[in-house]
Design an enzyme around this catalytic site. Structure first.
Site, PDB file in Angstrom:
ATOM      1  N   LYS A   1      61.304  11.813   7.810  1.00  0.00           N
ATOM      2  CA  LYS A   1      62.432  12.625   7.350  1.00  0.00           C
ATOM      3  C   LYS A   1      63.314  12.965   8.548  1.00  0.00           C
ATOM      4  O   LYS A   1      62.838  13.543   9.542  1.00  0.00           O
ATOM      5  CB  LYS A   1      61.895  13.929   6.763  1.00  0.00           C
ATOM      6  CG  LYS A   1      62.242  14.138   5.317  1.00  0.00           C
ATOM      7  CD  LYS A   1      61.552  15.395   4.848  1.00  0.00           C
ATOM      8  CE  LYS A   1      62.151  15.895   3.572  1.00  0.00           C
ATOM      9  NZ  LYS A   1      61.538  17.153   3.163  1.00  0.00           N
TER      10      LYS A   1
HETATM   11  C1  E4P Z   1      62.784  18.421   0.188  1.00  0.00           C
HETATM   12  O1  E4P Z   1      62.377  17.404   0.701  1.00  0.00           O
HETATM   13  C2  E4P Z   1      62.540  19.775   0.700  1.00  0.00           C
HETATM   14  O2  E4P Z   1      61.225  19.819   1.195  1.00  0.00           O
HETATM   15  C3  E4P Z   1      62.615  20.833  -0.360  1.00  0.00           C
HETATM   16  O3  E4P Z   1      62.922  20.295  -1.624  1.00  0.00           O
HETATM   17  C4  E4P Z   1      63.425  22.025   0.014  1.00  0.00           C
HETATM   18  O4  E4P Z   1      63.390  22.950  -1.037  1.00  0.00           O
HETATM   19  P1  E4P Z   1      63.781  24.488  -0.867  1.00  0.00           P
HETATM   20  O5  E4P Z   1      65.269  24.602  -0.937  1.00  0.00           O
HETATM   21  O6  E4P Z   1      63.129  25.157  -2.044  1.00  0.00           O
HETATM   22  O7  E4P Z   1      63.226  24.944   0.456  1.00  0.00           O
END
Ligand code: E4P
Length: 216
Positions: free
Chosen positions: A83
């Site tokens: 990522k």
């Molecule tokens: C995606 O890859 C992220 O880990 C996640 O969806 C972020 O979500 P949040 O806005 O609830 O922290």
């Protein structure tokens, strides 16, 4: 449509796998911090128990650091997806890593042109965060519609992961639009299965079945 589970919690991942609802996993530094365990151990366990892509996020902000981290993360398993945050340095890293055959998931996407740029750079996945847009009174799902259309216009193979999901309606809308993947917190994953009328229906059927006993 694929369902990923958005968590670094091993128990949740195992339960999701048992439910047959885990096509992959996404984590981030916040989710790993919540576990209050050695993150390296948690990461290794997730990579070993999941039969599908596991997104692990770099914490470097510069191109060189991101590439180095990405190489060591991807060495943890063939299912690792790195990522990378949507920044200028991040996009440079995605181009290099894509040439090296390392899969990337460009994260923290909040407008459709960021997704277009990530796809052009060779990202395997893009992660638009819809819940965080909804939180600031912007229609998060609008960017999913745009990205699906843009990728379709040019035949990009980059897959769209609808991220920052807060409720089942987000999953429903993502499915209606035709997004490739939704990454879903465990609590929401469970909500997808249940309906109060299903429970009431089961109780009524069983109660009616019981009345037969008195007839036998
Ligand atoms: C995606 O890859 C992220 O880990 C996640 O969806 C972020 O979500 P949040 O806005 O609830 O922290």
């Amino acid at each position: 449509m694929k369902f990923f589970i958005d968590t670094a919690n091993i128990e949740e991942i195992k339960k999701g796998i048992d439910m047959g609802l885990v096509d992959g996993v996404t984590t981030n530094p916040t989710l790993l911090a919540k576990e209050k365990k050695d993150p390296q151990e948690v990461i290794r366990e997730i990579v070993s128990i999941v039969n599908g892509p596991v997104s692990l996020e770099v914490i470097s902000k510069d191109y060189k650091g991101m590439c180095e981290e990405a190489r060591s993360l991807s060495a943890l398993g063939g299912n690792v997806v790195v990522k990378i945050p949507m920044t200028e340095e991040g996009i440079k890293a995605v181009q290099t890593l894509s040439r090296e055959g390392i899969k990337t998931n460009v994260t923290l996407i909040f407008q459709p042109l960021q997704a277009l740029i990530a796809a052009k750079a060779g990202a395997s996945y893009v992660s638009p965060f819809i819940g965080r847009l909804d939180d600031i009174s912007e229609r998060g799902m609008g960017i999913i519609e745009d990205i699906v259309m843009i990728f379709g216009n040019y035949g990009f193979e980059t897959e769209i992961i609808v991220a920052s999901i807060r409720n089942p309606v987000h999953v429903l809308e993502a499915a209606r639009i035709g997004a490739d993947i939704a990454t879903i917190p465990f609590a929401v994953l469970r909500q997808l299965i249940g309906h109060p009328l299903t429970d009431i229906g089961i109780e009524r059927f069983l109660k009616d079945w019981e009345t037969l006993k008195n007839k036998g």
